[in-house]
Design a protein around this motif. Structure first.
Motif, PDB file in Angstrom:
ATOM      1  N   GLN A 173     -20.010  41.517  52.673  1.00 31.89           N
ATOM      2  CA  GLN A 173     -20.911  40.426  52.575  1.00 31.89           C
ATOM      3  C   GLN A 173     -20.034  39.325  53.925  1.00 31.89           C
ATOM      4  OE1 GLN A 173     -24.519  39.996  51.583  1.00 31.89           O
ATOM      5  NE2 GLN A 173     -23.958  38.544  53.000  1.00 31.89           N
ATOM      6  N   GLN A 174     -19.245  40.034  54.283  1.00 34.10           N
ATOM      7  CA  GLN A 174     -18.485  38.757  55.478  1.00 34.10           C
ATOM      8  C   GLN A 174     -18.723  39.583  56.444  1.00 34.10           C
ATOM      9  OE1 GLN A 174     -14.450  39.247  54.486  1.00 34.10           O
ATOM     10  NE2 GLN A 174     -13.757  36.697  53.812  1.00 34.10           N
ATOM     11  N   LEU A 175     -18.427  41.276  56.407  1.00 30.90           N
ATOM     12  CA  LEU A 175     -19.045  42.085  57.679  1.00 30.90           C
ATOM     13  C   LEU A 175     -19.831  41.773  57.874  1.00 30.90           C
ATOM     14  CD1 LEU A 175     -18.561  43.834  59.306  1.00 30.90           C
ATOM     15  CD2 LEU A 175     -18.997  45.792  57.099  1.00 30.90           C
ATOM     16  N   ALA A 176     -20.932  40.658  57.608  1.00 27.04           N
ATOM     17  CA  ALA A 176     -22.827  41.749  56.853  1.00 27.04           C
ATOM     18  C   ALA A 176     -22.541  40.477  57.694  1.00 27.04           C
ATOM     19  CB  ALA A 176     -23.177  41.912  55.775  1.00 27.04           C
ATOM     20  N   ASN A 177     -22.199  39.196  57.453  1.00 30.92           N
ATOM     21  CA  ASN A 177     -22.471  37.667  57.801  1.00 30.92           C
ATOM     22  C   ASN A 177     -21.851  37.907  59.618  1.00 30.92           C
ATOM     23  OD1 ASN A 177     -23.798  36.739  55.505  1.00 30.92           O
ATOM     24  ND2 ASN A 177     -22.064  35.903  55.031  1.00 30.92           N
ATOM     25  N   GLY A 178     -21.177  38.552  59.729  1.00 37.13           N
ATOM     26  CA  GLY A 178     -20.378  38.004  61.174  1.00 37.13           C
ATOM     27  C   GLY A 178     -21.098  39.094  62.190  1.00 37.13           C
ATOM     28  N   LEU A 179     -21.535  40.247  61.799  1.00 35.86           N
ATOM     29  CA  LEU A 179     -22.138  41.104  62.528  1.00 35.86           C
ATOM     30  C   LEU A 179     -23.495  40.588  62.454  1.00 35.86           C
ATOM     31  CD1 LEU A 179     -21.606  44.599  60.947  1.00 35.86           C
ATOM     32  CD2 LEU A 179     -20.079  43.574  62.709  1.00 35.86           C
ATOM     33  N   ALA A 180     -24.373  39.863  61.693  1.00 33.24           N
ATOM     34  CA  ALA A 180     -25.666  39.498  61.710  1.00 33.24           C
ATOM     35  C   ALA A 180     -24.703  38.231  63.329  1.00 33.24           C
ATOM     36  CB  ALA A 180     -25.997  38.581  60.644  1.00 33.24           C
ATOM     37  N   HIS A 181     -24.225  37.242  63.163  1.00 34.20           N
ATOM     38  CA  HIS A 181     -23.668  36.190  64.458  1.00 34.20           C
ATOM     39  C   HIS A 181     -23.077  37.210  65.620  1.00 34.20           C
ATOM     40  CE1 HIS A 181     -22.838  32.151  64.585  1.00 34.20           C
ATOM     41  NE2 HIS A 181     -21.570  32.433  65.532  1.00 34.20           N
ATOM     42  N   ARG A 182     -22.918  38.071  65.464  1.00 35.46           N
ATOM     43  CA  ARG A 182     -23.285  39.260  66.873  1.00 35.46           C
ATOM     44  C   ARG A 182     -23.710  39.581  67.493  1.00 35.46           C
ATOM     45  NH1 ARG A 182     -18.609  43.236  67.010  1.00 35.46           N
ATOM     46  NH2 ARG A 182     -17.385  41.776  65.933  1.00 35.46           N
ATOM     47  N   GLU A 183     -25.179  39.947  66.114  1.00 32.29           N
ATOM     48  CA  GLU A 183     -26.263  40.652  66.913  1.00 32.29           C
ATOM     49  C   GLU A 183     -27.244  38.910  67.386  1.00 32.29           C
ATOM     50  OE1 GLU A 183     -30.818  40.819  66.687  1.00 32.29           O
ATOM     51  OE2 GLU A 183     -29.933  39.661  65.175  1.00 32.29           O
TER      52      GLU A 183
ATOM     53  N   GLU B  47     -28.697  44.554  52.645  1.00 32.36           N
ATOM     54  CA  GLU B  47     -28.411  43.231  52.231  1.00 32.36           C
ATOM     55  C   GLU B  47     -28.502  42.007  54.440  1.00 32.36           C
ATOM     56  OE1 GLU B  47     -28.175  41.199  49.943  1.00 32.36           O
ATOM     57  OE2 GLU B  47     -28.155  42.618  48.627  1.00 32.36           O
ATOM     58  N   SER B  48     -29.055  43.353  54.476  1.00 34.95           N
ATOM     59  CA  SER B  48     -29.584  42.370  56.772  1.00 34.95           C
ATOM     60  C   SER B  48     -30.850  43.835  57.169  1.00 34.95           C
ATOM     61  CB  SER B  48     -27.454  42.944  57.370  1.00 34.95           C
ATOM     62  OG  SER B  48     -27.411  44.124  57.574  1.00 34.95           O
ATOM     63  N   SER B  49     -30.837  43.435  58.430  1.00 36.15           N
ATOM     64  CA  SER B  49     -31.634  43.827  58.933  1.00 36.15           C
ATOM     65  C   SER B  49     -30.701  43.912  60.753  1.00 36.15           C
ATOM     66  CB  SER B  49     -32.467  42.786  59.528  1.00 36.15           C
ATOM     67  OG  SER B  49     -31.965  41.876  60.363  1.00 36.15           O
ATOM     68  N   LEU B  50     -29.710  44.886  60.342  1.00 42.16           N
ATOM     69  CA  LEU B  50     -29.208  45.303  61.769  1.00 42.16           C
ATOM     70  C   LEU B  50     -29.630  46.148  62.148  1.00 42.16           C
ATOM     71  CD1 LEU B  50     -25.104  43.849  61.227  1.00 42.16           C
ATOM     72  CD2 LEU B  50     -27.297  43.192  62.330  1.00 42.16           C
ATOM     73  N   LYS B  51     -29.315  46.789  63.030  1.00 42.55           N
ATOM     74  CA  LYS B  51     -29.768  48.391  63.458  1.00 42.55           C
ATOM     75  C   LYS B  51     -28.585  48.774  63.195  1.00 42.55           C
ATOM     76  CE  LYS B  51     -33.111  46.191  66.899  1.00 42.55           C
ATOM     77  NZ  LYS B  51     -33.537  45.599  68.420  1.00 42.55           N
TER      78      LYS B  51
ATOM     79  N   HIS C 270     -14.118  44.634  60.276  1.00 45.22           N
ATOM     80  CA  HIS C 270     -13.792  43.573  59.199  1.00 45.22           C
ATOM     81  C   HIS C 270     -12.689  42.738  59.737  1.00 45.22           C
ATOM     82  CE1 HIS C 270     -12.406  41.869  55.767  1.00 45.22           C
ATOM     83  NE2 HIS C 270     -13.969  41.334  55.476  1.00 45.22           N
ATOM     84  N   ARG C 271     -11.561  43.014  59.906  1.00 43.68           N
ATOM     85  CA  ARG C 271     -10.883  41.877  60.657  1.00 43.68           C
ATOM     86  C   ARG C 271     -11.583  41.095  61.409  1.00 43.68           C
ATOM     87  NH1 ARG C 271      -7.165  46.325  58.949  1.00 43.68           N
ATOM     88  NH2 ARG C 271      -7.556  47.164  61.655  1.00 43.68           N
ATOM     89  N   ASN C 272     -11.797  41.527  62.876  1.00 45.03           N
ATOM     90  CA  ASN C 272     -12.743  41.118  64.199  1.00 45.03           C
ATOM     91  C   ASN C 272     -13.746  40.803  63.862  1.00 45.03           C
ATOM     92  OD1 ASN C 272      -9.639  40.908  65.050  1.00 45.03           O
ATOM     93  ND2 ASN C 272      -9.979  42.863  64.825  1.00 45.03           N
ATOM     94  N   ARG C 273     -14.198  40.501  62.605  1.00 53.36           N
ATOM     95  CA  ARG C 273     -15.722  40.163  62.773  1.00 53.36           C
ATOM     96  C   ARG C 273     -16.514  39.147  64.026  1.00 53.36           C
ATOM     97  NH1 ARG C 273     -13.681  39.443  58.569  1.00 53.36           N
ATOM     98  NH2 ARG C 273     -14.683  37.329  56.759  1.00 53.36           N
TER      99      ARG C 273
END
Length: 384
Positions: A124-134, A183-187, A375-378
């Motif tokens: 979930q941390q990874l998904a949240n971090g990548l969503a914020h990046r997107e 759990e995400s809408s990331l491409k 994950h570490r640098n999300r």
């Protein structure tokens, strides 16, 4: 006396083995061999502070184990006996599979045994971090994509040794793909099933090197086609160039990284198809250069820039590792400017580069064994 001769010879040989490294360290009369471990050997410990003085014995022991006289000769003899005598890898860093296929004794072994998995919290941390990046990229009118490249084991599981087959386990890549899809809408593009299904799509023996960790240019071209199909959903005008455009020829290479780690790169040749005309649509451009983080060891490889020969109206920033090098001649043909960044598997968001380059496309190209770095640098370099 004759009955004691074997004992004397045994004792003499044992004493010779004990003193030979010291003699060679002083006389240097025996042939030398290049170290082929594909890692940085330990540096001699420093004595600049009291803390370093306390750590000196351990540091010296580590340094000596990497540098004692005849070390490379002993390693080469052991590797030769294991490789050509017992048909096994002489180093724990390489697994010798069937039909001379070589795999990683580190990352592939972990995957075979289901190691390195994420917890649900980490997913979930990874998904949240990548969503914020997107979200940050969307604010810059840029589309974000995550592309996962398979380890060699995932692409060619059929050639691992028999004792490692039939391990039905969930990998951390399976975890990430399933979680992000649900759990995400990331491409996101998972290249594992695409490459597994496309091994015979184009001429050539295979899409990964047999004796190296990387895909070859045929494998990279299949990955390029899949990436272009994904980009087309947002940019309909983007279409992959035909395979025949790049003038493919069969070539023999003899410098696979796994074969080099085993100590015998020239004994394991690879016959591959290479794109002879792969750079015809792009031109290498000067680096900016962007500031290289202090913790990136491969500083000359940090930044590479290409421009398309024909205008496209698009710009790209792509975070990569060595697999990304094989994609450069293909992907770069579709962007007025392509900036490729290798930050040593950390995959930190490149805010400064995005603000200057103003890309329309930002891609994290991640080998599945490097997902922990993502994950570490999300959250790195991201601000609300």
């Amino acid at each position: 006396m004759k009955q004691q001769l074997p004992i004397f010879l045994l004792i003499g040989g044992f004493v010779l083995l004990l003193v030979l490294p010291s003699l060679e360290g002083s006389l240097h009369v025996l042939p030398t061999f290049e170290n082929t471990e594909n890692r940085k050997l330990a540096d001699f410990p420093s004595l600049d502070s009291s803390h370093q003085l306390l750590a000196f014995p351990t540091g010296f022991d580590t340094w000596y184990q990497d540098h004692f006289p005849l070390r490379n000769q002993f390693l080469r003899s052991h590797q030769r006996l294991q490789t050509f005598g017992f048909q096994k890898s002489g180093t724990g860093r390489v697994i010798m599979g069937q039909k001379e296929w070589l795999y990683s004794g580190a990352s592939d072994w972990v995957f075979l045994h289901g190691g390195g998995k994420f917890s649900q919290q980490e997913l979930q941390q990874l998904a949240n971090g990548l969503a914020h990046r997107e979200k940050a990229l969307r604010a810059q009118n840029c589309h974000y994509y995550l592309v996962i490249i398979p380890n060699k084991l995932s692409a060619y599981p059929e050639y691992v040794p028999p004792y490692l087959q039939d391990l039905d386990i969930e990998t951390r890549t399976d975890q990430v793909v399933e979680h992000l899809q649900n759990e995400s809408s990331l491409k996101m593009l998972d290249l594992r099933p695409i490459l597994q299904a496309s091994k015979d799509k184009y001429p050539g023996n295979y899409i990964y090197y047999k004796h190296d960790s990387h895909w070859n240019f045929v494998g990279a071209f299949i990955g390029y086609e899949a990436i272009m199909e994904m980009l087309q959903q947002d940019f309909p005008e983007m279409q992959a160039l035909p395979f025949a455009t790049f003038g493919w020829e069969s070539q023999v290479v003899r410098q696979g990284d796994y074969a080099r780690m085993m100590g015998f790169p020239k004994s394991f040749p690879d016959t591959i198809f290479d794109a002879v005309d792969k750079w015809q649509f792009v031109t290498k451009a000067p680096k900016v250069p962007y500031r290289v983080p202090k913790d990136v060891p491969y500083k000359p490889n940090y930044e590479r820039v290409y421009t398309a020969c024909a205008p496209t109206g698009h710009r790209m920033v792509l975070l990569r590792d060595s697999f990304g090098s094989f994609l450069m001649p293909f992907l770069s043909a579709h962007f007025d400017r392509s900036v490729y960044i290798f930050d040593s598997w950390k995959y930190r968001y490149k805010k400064e580069i995005v603000e200057q380059e103003q890309p329309t496309v930002y891609i994290d190209l991640v080998l599945e064994s490097s997902l922990h770095g993502l994950h570490r640098n999300r959250w790195k370099n991201l601000t609300d």
